[in-house]
Scaffold this motif. Structure first.
Motif, PDB file in Angstrom:
ATOM      1  N   PRO A 145       0.787  -1.320   0.028  1.00  0.00           N
ATOM      2  CA  PRO A 145       0.050   0.070  -0.158  1.00  0.00           C
ATOM      3  C   PRO A 145       0.760   1.091   0.148  1.00  0.00           C
ATOM      4  N   GLY A 146       2.262   0.961   0.053  1.00  0.00           N
ATOM      5  CA  GLY A 146       3.315   2.045  -0.004  1.00  0.00           C
ATOM      6  C   GLY A 146       2.497   2.959   1.303  1.00  0.00           C
ATOM      7  N   ILE A 147       3.680   3.852   1.705  1.00  0.00           N
ATOM      8  CA  ILE A 147       3.310   4.787   3.485  1.00  0.00           C
ATOM      9  C   ILE A 147       3.452   5.744   3.555  1.00  0.00           C
ATOM     10  N   ASP A 164      11.662   4.909  -0.165  1.00  0.00           N
ATOM     11  CA  ASP A 164      11.759   5.519  -1.671  1.00  0.00           C
ATOM     12  C   ASP A 164      10.121   4.606  -1.382  1.00  0.00           C
ATOM     13  N   SER A 165       8.597   5.495  -0.833  1.00  0.00           N
ATOM     14  CA  SER A 165       7.864   5.041  -1.045  1.00  0.00           C
ATOM     15  C   SER A 165       6.732   6.444  -1.358  1.00  0.00           C
ATOM     16  N   ALA A 166       5.349   6.219  -2.003  1.00  0.00           N
ATOM     17  CA  ALA A 166       4.303   6.891  -1.991  1.00  0.00           C
ATOM     18  C   ALA A 166       3.437   5.611  -1.420  1.00  0.00           C
ATOM     19  N   VAL A 167       2.482   6.105  -1.581  1.00  0.00           N
ATOM     20  CA  VAL A 167       0.673   5.476  -1.053  1.00  0.00           C
ATOM     21  C   VAL A 167       0.477   5.101  -2.693  1.00  0.00           C
ATOM     22  N   THR A 169       6.866   0.425  -1.687  1.00  0.00           N
ATOM     23  CA  THR A 169       7.437   0.910  -0.965  1.00  0.00           C
ATOM     24  C   THR A 169       9.422  -0.186  -1.848  1.00  0.00           C
ATOM     25  N   THR A 170      10.372   0.802  -1.876  1.00  0.00           N
ATOM     26  CA  THR A 170      11.450   0.484  -1.557  1.00  0.00           C
ATOM     27  C   THR A 170      12.156   1.304  -1.184  1.00  0.00           C
TER      28      THR A 170
END
Length: 838
Positions: free
Chosen positions: A766-768, A813-816, A820-821
């Protein structure tokens, strides 16, 4: 009139004879006014008859009759005079009208005659009144204002206008007539005639045409030629060179004053009369032959001039009636030319030894001289330079070799540079070459034409100046912003430099240190805060000493409780640097730190003891639980029901999770205590990645997640603690599995760079969110983010601690909505011992 007579008779009644007399008189009176000429005789007859009647009257009647008769006679005479006056007046009026008409006709004829040809007539009255201007104003001016014709300066040359004004003033003042032939600014020829007529000043400006116009033009040309001849003659007379004119036979007809002086004659006339020759016979014969062939003669001849041998450049030109010649003295010119040649040769030898590049171009812009420095500066072949190339050719060649400044408009730049050939003063340019050199170029115009170029390589000088200025600014700013009080005393013991901290430290005003005070004055100003003379004596000896200039240091405890350290540094130029540093806070903190250091040592010992105790007390029972649970699962221990096996599975999984948490806590505690030591050695990257993947294989299979491992086959190894690296990678993979939906793919990559090995784990979870991403590496930070993952929040904290313990870095490196990386960069070479990460 009869009514008047009756009124004067009053109320007397008339005698019948009187009535008849009155009637007769009345009739006579009435006839008299209407008669003329021949009727006068009738009146005379009536008077005669009256005379007879008078004798019969008494004296009263006689008096009345006399009075009446007098009145009648007066009236008759008056009437006759009036009639004659009227007739004469009528005749005079008719004659006057005829004369006026004749005068008008004459005036019209004169006016028509005046306007029959283009001219302007100006008439000034005897008094100082306004002049009357008649005629065609366009002759003088295009402005339709008659008065403008008298503004002579607007349509005549200044000299002619001034002459005309003087002539008009003389005409008006003294009646002196004049006649002038002039030409206007527009090229028209006019004749101006002035004379006095009838007490009036009359000026006529007439446009001449035909023969008169040609005459006026010829007269103007003649005057101009005469002026030119007079000017040329005066110039020739004033020339210092001898000039002569000969007739067709070769005999002198005219010479100037310089010729007369050259042949020792009294004056030019004497030289002509005596036929004194300046040239010798051979030269005169050569001149005669050239004149006979209608050719000019030019030669440099030795001549005796005023008893002195001189060298003259003789020029003789033939004409229709003879010839004319001039001799220009070239003696000094030859001497100067020879001297100039010697000086030029000496200067060129000197210039060839200079380090400054020099190039000289002549008036034709061709290279006439260059020195060795010029050839070496530009690296141009000597053969090309010796061929005398033009200035433009040299610049074009340098531009082709990319040795000139890069200019957008090279043609304009070159034209601006070549303005030096037309300049008077030297000009200076600064060229920034493509090879990062900077040249100072000076273009100096030569007196004989051409330009001298001076090329001076100022690259090093500018660099030194730039570095020096930067150093001075840095030193100034550094000194001013130092917390320490700094003062610099010169070799003469006077204060040269100080910063604001020095003023604040010793509570001094800027005015107190103005004018370079001596060290004694500075010590006196600082003594109230520190009266101890021992340290001041040492400072004075160090600053003013000539032989022993050693550095000193010490501590000052001032009267206000402030503690300062003092130090001096001798400088190379004989000056002395003195610094004062306020260590009051340091001294107070030092005492407190010593006390706290003792307490921290005790606390660190207690912490180490606690870690060792917890490591034994928690891990040992948990190990026993896990061991006995595994024994119960062994068939040799006896059969178990399905329910029992399920319970044992829960015990094993919970115990393993608890053991992992305990191990993480112990690792973090060890790191915080500074007791963590890395077991460094070569780490096989591919094998370590495979080992970390084996730890999460069961979870991958359980959730149907595919693990994509990407690493080059020749990625090799690096130096690190293999167990800790594997633990880091395991935590990253475990975290990615926990947040990845079922059936997704996790990408596990390794990349070898010049100075590091970078491991990356990418999921499609889901991303952070941004607010949480800043805290995910903190301890006990755990967020489900909509997934089934549960944890103590220590995994990423362990990752960061171990990576930083190796000297590496961790990035996220993450986005909703896009996963995530997490990337970990380990240096290729890790130090054998490194402090624990905070």
């Amino acid at each position: 009139m009869p009514e008047t007579i009756r009124a004067r008779c009053g109320g007397h009644r008339a005698h019948p004879r009187r009535r008849g007399f009155a009637a007769a008189g009345g009739a006579l009176f009435l006839v008299a006014p209407g008669a003329a000429g021949a009727q006068e005789r009738t009146g005379i007859a009536a008077l005669a008859s009256w005379r007879n009647l008078v004798a019969a009257l008494d004296w009263h009647e006689t008096a009345a009759l006399a009075l009446s008769l007098g009145v009648i006679v007066f009236a008759v005479v008056t009437a006759i005079t009036l009639l004659r006056a009227r007739a004469q007046a009528a005749a005079d009026a008719a004659a006057a009208r005829a004369e006026i008409q004749a005068l008008r006709e004459a005036c019209d004829r004169a006016h028509a005659l005046l306007l029959a040809e283009p001219q302007i007539v100006a008439i000034w009255p005897p008094s100082d009144g306004e002049p009357e201007i008649i005629g065609d104003i366009a002759i003088a001016t295009r402005t339709p204002v008659p008065r403008r014709a008298l503004a002579f300066g607007t349509w005549l040359e200044p000299a002619k206008a001034h002459a005309l004004e003087d002539a008009v003033d003389a005409l008006r003042a003294r009646g002196e007539g004049f006649r002038l032939a002039l030409s206007t600014l527009s090229g028209r020829h006019v004749e101006v005639d002035g004379r006095a007529i009838g007490g009036r000043a009359v000026m006529r400006i007439r446009d001449v045409s035909g023969a008169k116009r040609e005459y006026a033009e010829l007269a103007g040309q003649h005057q101009k030629l005469m002026r030119d001849v007079e000017t040329v003659r005066a110039l020739i007379e004033a020339l210092p060179s001898p000039i002569w004119v000969r007739d067709a036979t070769g005999r002198l007809t005219w010479v100037n004053a310089a010729y007369a002086r050259a042949v020792d004659a009294r004056d030019p006339t004497d030289a002509v009369e005596r036929d004194l020759e300046l040239l010798d016979r051979t030269a005169r014969e050569d001149v005669g032959r050239a004149r006979a062939m209608q050719q000019s003669y030019k030669a440099r001849l030795p001549v005796i001039v005023a008893g002195t041998r001189r060298i003259l450049d003789v020029i003789d030109l033939p004409s229709r009636d003879g010839s004319a010649g001039i001799g220009v003295d070239a003696t000094e010119t030859d001497a100067m030319r020879a001297e100039l040649a010697r000086m030029t040769d000496a200067h060129r030898r000197t210039l060839d030894q200079l380090a400054t590049a020099v190039a000289i171009f002549d008036a034709d812009r061709r290279l006439t001289f260059y020195n060795t420095a010029y050839r070496l500066l530009w690296g141009i072949d000597a053969g090309f330079l010796d061929s005398g190339p033009t200035d433009s050719a040299v610049l074009d060649r340098l531009r082709a070799a990319r040795k000139l400044p890069e200019e957008m408009d090279f043609r304009s730049w070159k034209a601006q540079l070549h303005e030096a050939y037309r300049a008077i003063d030297a000009r200076e340019h600064e060229w920034h070459l493509p090879d990062l050199r900077t040249l100072r170029v000076v273009t100096t115009p030569n007196p004989e034409g051409g330009v001298t170029y001076l090329f001076d390589d100022v690259t090093e000088r500018l660099d030194l100046e730039r570095r020096y200025n930067a150093l001075i600014r840095v030193q100034g700013e550094t000194l001013e912003n130092l917390a320490e009080a700094v003062a610099v005393f010169g070799s003469d013991g006077r204060l040269d430099l100080h910063n604001s901290a020095f003023l604040r430290s010793w509570r001094l005003e800027e005015q107190a240190l103005a004018g370079r005070p001596h060290v004694e004055a500075v010590i006196a100003a600082c003594r109230p805060l520190h009266p101890d003379d021992e340290i001041w004596a040492q400072l004075r000896a160090t600053i003013t000493g000539l032989e022993q200039r050693e550095s000193i240091s010490g501590r000052l405890e001032r009267t206000d409780g402030t503690v300062l350290t003092c130090a001096t540094v001798p400088l190379p130029d004989g000056a002395t640097l003195v610094t004062f540093h306020d260590i009051t806070d340091s001294v107070n903190v030092e005492r407190a730190l010593r006390e706290r250091a003792d307490a921290l040592v005790a606390a660190d010992q207690l912490k180490s003891t606690f870690v060792q105790h917890v490591s034994y007390e928690l891990r040992s029972p948990l190990t026993n639980i896990i061991g006995f649970a595994q024994l119960l699962e062994d068939p040799s221990a006896g059969p178990l029901s399905e329910k029992q096996r399920e319970y044992l599975g829960y015990i094993n999984s919970s115990s393993s999770a608890l053991l992992a948490i305990i191990n993480d806590i112990l690792d973090l505690a060890t790191i915080d205590a500074g007791a963590m030591q890395l077991d460094l050695g070569p780490v096989d990257i591919a094998r370590t990645m495979t080992a970390a993947a084996e730890g999460v294989r069961d979870r991958l299979v359980e959730q149907g997640i595919l693990l994509d491992i990407r690493a080059p086959e020749d990625i090799g190894s690096f130096t690190a603690d293999e167990r800790r690296v594997r633990q880091v990678l395991y935590n990253l993979l475990s975290n990615a599995v926990g947040f990845s939906p079922k059936g997704e793919v996790i990408v596990f990559t390794a990349e070898r760079r010049d100075d590091a090995v970078v491991f990356s784990v990418s999921d499609r979870g889901p991303g952070i969110p941004t607010g949480i991403a800043d805290r995910v590496f903190d301890r006990f930070e755990s967020h489900t983010l909509g997934s089934d993952h549960r944890g103590a929040g220590l995994g990423l904290s362990i990752v960061r601690s171990f990576v930083e313990l190796h000297g590496g870095t961790v990035s996220l490196d993450s986005a909703v909505g896009r996963g995530t990386t997490v990337s970990c960069a380990f240096p290729l070479e890790t130090q054998a011992s490194r402090a624990a990460a905070e």
